[in-house]
Design an enzyme around this catalytic site. Structure first.
Site, PDB file in Angstrom:
ATOM      1  N   ASN A 153       7.369 -16.251  -2.270  1.00 37.36           N
ATOM      2  CA  ASN A 153       8.134 -15.309  -3.082  1.00 37.36           C
ATOM      3  C   ASN A 153       9.454 -14.943  -2.419  1.00 37.36           C
ATOM      4  O   ASN A 153      10.486 -14.806  -3.090  1.00 37.36           O
ATOM      5  CB  ASN A 153       7.316 -14.045  -3.357  1.00 37.36           C
ATOM      6  CG  ASN A 153       6.335 -14.235  -4.489  1.00 37.36           C
ATOM      7  OD1 ASN A 153       6.607 -14.966  -5.447  1.00 37.36           O
ATOM      8  ND2 ASN A 153       5.185 -13.593  -4.392  1.00 37.36           N
ATOM      9  N   GLU A 170       3.951   1.130  -7.492  1.00 39.25           N
ATOM     10  CA  GLU A 170       3.889   0.224  -6.348  1.00 39.25           C
ATOM     11  C   GLU A 170       4.277   0.909  -5.038  1.00 39.25           C
ATOM     12  O   GLU A 170       3.841   0.493  -3.963  1.00 39.25           O
ATOM     13  CB  GLU A 170       4.817  -0.984  -6.571  1.00 39.25           C
ATOM     14  CG  GLU A 170       4.411  -1.905  -7.712  1.00 39.25           C
ATOM     15  CD  GLU A 170       3.151  -2.692  -7.407  1.00 39.25           C
ATOM     16  OE1 GLU A 170       3.000  -3.136  -6.259  1.00 39.25           O
ATOM     17  OE2 GLU A 170       2.319  -2.845  -8.319  1.00 39.25           O
ATOM     18  N   GLU A 206       4.670  -1.979   2.754  1.00 42.05           N
ATOM     19  CA  GLU A 206       3.266  -1.637   2.614  1.00 42.05           C
ATOM     20  C   GLU A 206       2.741  -1.041   3.920  1.00 42.05           C
ATOM     21  O   GLU A 206       3.249  -1.327   5.011  1.00 42.05           O
ATOM     22  CB  GLU A 206       2.448  -2.851   2.205  1.00 42.05           C
ATOM     23  CG  GLU A 206       2.385  -3.979   3.198  1.00 42.05           C
ATOM     24  CD  GLU A 206       1.484  -5.094   2.712  1.00 42.05           C
ATOM     25  OE1 GLU A 206       0.352  -4.805   2.301  1.00 42.05           O
ATOM     26  OE2 GLU A 206       1.930  -6.255   2.748  1.00 42.05           O
TER      27      GLU A 206
END
Length: 359
Positions: free
Chosen positions: A259, A215, A224
């Site tokens: 989340n 990841e 990211e």
């Protein structure tokens, strides 16, 4: 002397003296209490434990889910024992404590010390509105009653991966992803890499680290690369940190406002309003990764933790994390990268990777 003879004797005494004598009554509950619930014990379907003078039946695999809590894993089997909860004796850690019981929803200032229902003591490390000390490890630390107390010194908690092995796995990692940050986060989910045989423990650790390596490019990326995506879903609580604030962060690249809200609620940290904590606090970052690993099915049918400890294999962890894009013949190159990393890390830990590696 039998119970019946005692009753008869006391009754006769009352008649002879004219005094009111309180006769003992039978316990309101004659059901024996099962072994006391422990946050570190693994319970499976049908397992029974006692908590707050009630017996509780587990509906499925669970660890560190308090009976009667919101998770709904426990079924109340009714009162047991004499219906009272005796105070703990010989507090863990020696010495003596006389601190008040923790009360959910009560505001606690930094430094406050409370006794939890498991008999252990906890000290507030940050102001909080009454978060559970066994879950909200950002806000609470264990407290030892030795010579006036003192917080328990941190350790790696017996983690099956040494710091040297961790460094071998991630030779080019970003300095943000510290080994101490990882080991500090382990207390949030004590079942991680501690469940089952030594082989299973090492396999789970290797599986988790292989997935976070994939990841994050080998623990290189904290966030990211493209942060322009709108990860703000329509929820009642909205996106108070900003429409574009919930991009991927941390070892599992936590994304989407729901989340951040769910992870924050579970950990006792306000991540909905402060998502940047996941990219500025190493322990918080690791805790969000463990939160997803231990509690979320994702696109799969089980958590990654359950997949490893119940023998379903590494392939099911991929399905739980990114199965929609990498499993069932989709993007096999990405899937294989995870498998290769897992095999490599299992070798470093000196354990077989097992079967069912792909999805």
């Amino acid at each position: 002397m039998s119970r019946q003879r005692i009753f008869a004797f006391l009754s006769a005494l009352a008649l002879a003296t004219g005094l009111a004598v309180a006769l003992p009554t039978a316990s309101a509950s004659t059901v024996a209490c099962a072994a006391a619930w422990s946050p570190t014990t693994v319970y499976t379907n049908g397992g029974v434990s006692s908590y707050n003078s009630h017996n509780w039946l587990a509906k499925w695999w669970t660890q560190n889910d308090t009976p009667g809590g919101s998770v709904g894993v426990w079924t109340d089997q009714g009162a047991c024992g004499d219906g009272s909860t005796p105070p703990p004796t010989n507090p863990p850690g020696g010495g003596s404590c006389s601190y008040p019981a923790w009360v959910a929803g009560t505001s606690y200032a930094t430094g406050a010390i409370v006794q939890y229902s498991n008999g252990l003591y906890y000290q507030a490390t940050h102001d909080n509105p009454g978060y559970d000390p066994t879950i909200s490890t950002w806000y609470w630390s264990p407290y030892s009653c030795t010579g006036g107390g003192g917080t328990t010194p941190p350790s790696n908690g017996g983690f099956v991966v040494s710091e040297a092995q961790f460094n071998q796995m991630f030779p080019s990692r970003n300095a943000f992803y510290t080994y101490s940050g990882l080991t500090a986060a382990l207390s949030a989910y004590p079942g991680f890499a501690t469940t089952g045989s030594d082989t299973v423990k090492k396999q789970e650790a290797a599986a988790f680290l292989a997935n976070v390596s994939h990841e994050t490019g080998g623990l290189v990326y904290i966030t990211e690369i493209d942060q322009s995506g709108n990860y703000c879903a329509s929820e009642p609580y909205g996106c108070p940190a900003g429409t574009y604030a919930y991009y991927g962060r941390g070892p599992m690249q936590l994304s989407w406002n729901f989340n951040y809200k769910a992870a924050g609620d579970a950990l006792g940290i306000d991540l909905l309003d402060n998502p940047n904590l996941v990219q500025t606090d190493a322990s918080v970052a690791w805790k969000t990764g463990l939160w997803y690993w231990d509690t979320q099915n994702g696109p799969g049918t089980m958590t990654a933790h359950n997949a490893m400890v119940n023998g379903y294999g590494f392939g099911e962890t991929i399905r739980s994390i990114n199965g929609g894009l990498e499993c069932n013949g989709n993007n096999t190159a990405e899937m294989q990268d995870r498998v290769s990393k897992y095999q490599s890390y299992a070798a470093i830990l000196g354990v077989s990777p097992g079967s069912n590696l792909t999805c």
